[in-house]
Design a protein around this motif. Structure first.
Motif, PDB file in Angstrom:
ATOM      1  N   LEU A  37       0.706  -1.167  -0.128  1.00  0.00           N
ATOM      2  CA  LEU A  37       0.111  -0.032   0.129  1.00  0.00           C
ATOM      3  C   LEU A  37       0.905   1.225   0.094  1.00  0.00           C
ATOM      4  N   ARG A  38       1.921   1.434   0.804  1.00  0.00           N
ATOM      5  CA  ARG A  38       2.857   2.565   0.903  1.00  0.00           C
ATOM      6  C   ARG A  38       3.412   2.930  -0.531  1.00  0.00           C
ATOM      7  N   GLU A  39       3.803   1.588  -1.255  1.00  0.00           N
ATOM      8  CA  GLU A  39       4.739   1.889  -2.333  1.00  0.00           C
ATOM      9  C   GLU A  39       4.023   1.763  -3.640  1.00  0.00           C
ATOM     10  N   ARG A  45      -2.738   2.098  -4.276  1.00  0.00           N
ATOM     11  CA  ARG A  45      -3.085   3.444  -3.373  1.00  0.00           C
ATOM     12  C   ARG A  45      -3.828   4.393  -4.520  1.00  0.00           C
ATOM     13  N   THR A  46      -3.302   4.489  -5.575  1.00  0.00           N
ATOM     14  CA  THR A  46      -3.991   5.650  -6.409  1.00  0.00           C
ATOM     15  C   THR A  46      -5.243   4.962  -7.321  1.00  0.00           C
ATOM     16  N   LEU A  72      -9.002  -4.961   0.657  1.00  0.00           N
ATOM     17  CA  LEU A  72      -7.933  -4.855   1.449  1.00  0.00           C
ATOM     18  C   LEU A  72      -8.397  -4.125   2.607  1.00  0.00           C
ATOM     19  N   PRO A  73      -8.583  -4.735   3.955  1.00  0.00           N
ATOM     20  CA  PRO A  73      -9.114  -4.160   5.062  1.00  0.00           C
ATOM     21  C   PRO A  73      -8.264  -3.011   5.623  1.00  0.00           C
ATOM     22  N   LEU A  74      -8.535  -1.830   5.801  1.00  0.00           N
ATOM     23  CA  LEU A  74      -7.543  -0.657   6.010  1.00  0.00           C
ATOM     24  C   LEU A  74      -7.683  -0.287   7.517  1.00  0.00           C
ATOM     25  N   SER A  83      -2.283   4.944   5.462  1.00  0.00           N
ATOM     26  CA  SER A  83      -3.066   3.847   5.755  1.00  0.00           C
ATOM     27  C   SER A  83      -2.319   2.582   5.818  1.00  0.00           C
ATOM     28  N   THR A  84      -2.787   1.363   6.538  1.00  0.00           N
ATOM     29  CA  THR A  84      -2.010   0.225   6.316  1.00  0.00           C
ATOM     30  C   THR A  84      -2.984  -0.988   6.411  1.00  0.00           C
ATOM     31  N   ALA A  85      -2.767  -2.166   6.363  1.00  0.00           N
ATOM     32  CA  ALA A  85      -3.668  -3.210   6.312  1.00  0.00           C
ATOM     33  C   ALA A  85      -3.984  -3.313   7.626  1.00  0.00           C
ATOM     34  N   ARG A  86      -5.505  -3.386   8.175  1.00  0.00           N
ATOM     35  CA  ARG A  86      -5.872  -3.826   9.366  1.00  0.00           C
ATOM     36  C   ARG A  86      -6.229  -5.327   9.720  1.00  0.00           C
TER      37      ARG A  86
END
Length: 606
Positions: A37-39, A45-46, A72-74, A83-86
């Motif tokens: 997600l970060r990358e 992300r986009t 993907l759960p956030l 955000s990241t994975a929940r």
């Protein structure tokens, strides 16, 4: 590294992989999904669309025609990503199936990637498999290694002193995750026996192998590699006839075999170099694994090439001869700055990395690193170890705080940030940023001459800086080094942007922000208090550089303290998923995306 991924049979560190995800796999999956997600891997992300469900927010990635969408759960993050994975899973929208293993998840994400990139995803799946096996191995051996360290060094890690005690702190650091790279504990191609015998997380000792090569094939500064006292001659290695003509180069045992034979063929030395049969010189691995300390003289370390990779398949642990030149030149530059800034003479220590040699190949090279004398009664701990788990289960930073900061780990962090930011912003004023991440910066803690606790910095591995040539020359005048004294032309430029990027991603994220978020996770202080501390100490250091337009302080304030976003390393993309041609990375360790600026908070000092 461009070789294909190692087959699972060659690298399995556990005999069986459980069918049901365990805590290790869940932790790994959360880190992998967070990195994706970060990358913005495959446009997560986009291109992803946020959707609300009864249990919270999710990200929906619409796949190509004929493929399922992924969900993907956030959860909120804040450290380099909004955000990241929940949860450690992806959901396939068409049938609601939960994907809960690294193999399933990477296969599903790879299906959304350009076909040209599929090989990178396969390689990353193997990285995950290796890392998971290593994480499980670390869990199984925690008590064993903790008992070994306690028996050898004592129950209190704040009393593990000197460079020898620092090796024990390296062992603790090797057992925790990198702040950013999700599969940092994996090492390409190494099995459990090899890890136990040579990896820092097991604190082993072993003897080096030696290749005896013709002297005329060896390059060293001034034709003198300045070898340590314990260095063997060819005669000591059973080759007395080669004593007049040859010199012994150390070889890590894991490099012996096909990699070494290929290096000798590539350099034309296969008929004149001889691999000595006896192993010689006992060493202990440091955190970097390819660097080892002499067991009989821990103040001397040898950096040796390894035919493996960490922090990405392309991040090989070999030693390019040019980096030896750059490390020595970088050291001299830092010493020049310290001469101009005498307040750092007693607080910033720089390891001597001016002795080295190579035979024209990245597997036929070594560096001799010498540390200053007088650290026997000091605790020398890499910043990477501060949040590691001590043998009693507490974070190492708690033990250090008990000994030196009246039990307050936040006070220890405060002292470290005060000196670190003063030093690194001063370097920025000279146009310099260092790749001085958690592994390359150690804290030196002891009782100072006045009897009060003293904290100093110890730096090593200065071969990858970024330098604004004009700013450096303005600040150092006639003492400025010529760029030709460095090997890597990427080090120098005519603008601040590369320097700012390195300052933000290394000094701010890895050596400051990571500890704010980490101490908050450990419940040592609220996150907002810790982030305020980071910002306040950085703001104080920036102020000293001057904040009028065009001054270095104003530039750091605008691009770091007050910027809406900060650069973030895209390590998985550049290191494994994408080729350099596909990623556009000029340097895989300095390839960036962007993330939120966790320092840009209302209500903090400005």
């Amino acid at each position: 590294m461009t070789a294909t991924a190692t087959t699972p049979a060659a690298t399995s560190a556990t005999p069986e992989t459980p069918d049901v995800p365990d805590a290790c796999e869940r932790d790994l999956l959360l880190r992998v999904l967070g990195a994706f997600l970060r990358e913005d891997v495959v446009g997560l992300r986009t291109r992803g669309v946020r959707v609300e469900r009864t249990d919270g927010p999710w990200l929906r990635l619409a796949a190509s025609v004929g493929e399922d969408a992924l969900l993907l759960p956030l959860a909120g993050d804040g450290f380099q990503s909004a955000s990241t994975a929940r949860l450690p899973l992806l959901v396939r929208e068409s049938d609601g199936r939960e994907l809960t293993t690294s193999a399933e998840i990477i296969d599903a994400v790879a299906a959304c990637a350009d076909p040209a990139d599929r090989g990178g995803f396969e390689a990353f799946a193997e990285e995950c498999r290796q890392t998971l096996a290593t994480m499980r191995l670390h869990v199984r051996t925690r008590g064993e290694v903790g008992g070994l360290l306690t028996a050898r060094y004592g129950a209190d890690p704040a009393a593990w002193t000197g460079l020898a005690g620092g090796l024990a702190h390296d062992t603790l650091a090797a057992r925790i995750d990198h702040p950013v790279y999700p599969t940092a504990r994996g090492r390409t191609g190494l099995d459990e026996d090899q890890l136990r015998a040579h990896a820092p997380e097991f604190h082993p000792s072993f003897a080096l192998r030696w290749i005896v090569v013709p002297r005329q094939a060896v390059t060293a500064p001034g034709n003198d590699p300045r070898l340590p006292l314990h260095w063997p001659t060819p005669a000591m290695l059973g080759l007395p006839d080669l004593l007049p003509t040859h010199i012994a180069l150390p070889v890590h045992p894991l490099t012996v075999g096909a990699p070494l034979r290929e290096a000798l063929r590539a350099t034309g030395l296969e008929d004149t170099a001889v691999l000595a049969e006896p192993a010689y010189l006992e060493v202990v691995p440091t955190l970097s694994m390819r660097t080892v300390a002499l067991a009989a003289e821990p103040t001397v370390h040898l950096k040796l090439p390894l035919a493996t990779s960490t922090l990405g398949l392309r991040n090989r642990r070999t030693i390019k001869p040019g980096t030896l030149v750059d490390g020595a030149a970088g050291q001299r530059l830092l010493e020049t700055v310290i001469a101009h800034e005498p307040r750092f003479r007693d607080t910033v220590l720089v390891a001597d990395e001016t002795a080295y040699a190579h035979a024209g190949h990245e597997l036929l090279a070594f560096l001799v690193r010498r540390y200053a004398a007088g650290l026997e009664d000091s605790v020398v701990v890499p910043m990477a170890a501060l949040l590691s788990e001590a043998p009693d289960g507490r974070p190492l930073i708690d033990h250090l705080a008990d000994r030196y900061y009246r039990g307050d780990p936040v006070a220890l962090l405060d002292a470290a940030l005060t000196l670190l930011f003063d030093w690194q912003t001063t370097l920025f004023g000279y146009g310099i940023a260092l790749e001085s991440h958690q592994q390359n910066v150690s804290l030196v803690l002891d009782d100072g001459p006045d009897g009060r606790p003293r904290l100093r910095l110890l730096l090593k591995d200065n071969d990858g800086p970024r330098i604004n040539t004009a700013r450096m020359r303005d600040a150092l005048a006639g003492d400025a080094p010529d760029p030709s004294t460095f090997d890597d032309a990427r080090i120098f430029g005519d603008e601040d942007r590369p320097v700012i990027d390195l300052f933000a991603t290394i000094t701010v994220h890895l050596c400051a922000g990571a500890f704010a978020f980490g101490l908050a996770r450990h419940g040592r202080a609220p996150l907002d208090v810790l982030l305020r501390l980071v910002r306040d100490r950085l703001a104080e250091a920036v102020e000293r550089l001057g904040t009028d337009p065009g001054q270095p302080g104003a530039i750091l304030r605008a691009h770091v303290l007050d910027a809406p976003e900060l650069p973030v390393k895209a390590m998985v993309s550049a290191g494994t998923l994408l080729t350099k041609e596909r990623s556009g990375a000029v340097d895989i360790n300095k390839h960036y995306t962007t993330g939120p600026n966790y320092l840009r908070t209302t209500g903090v000092s400005r």
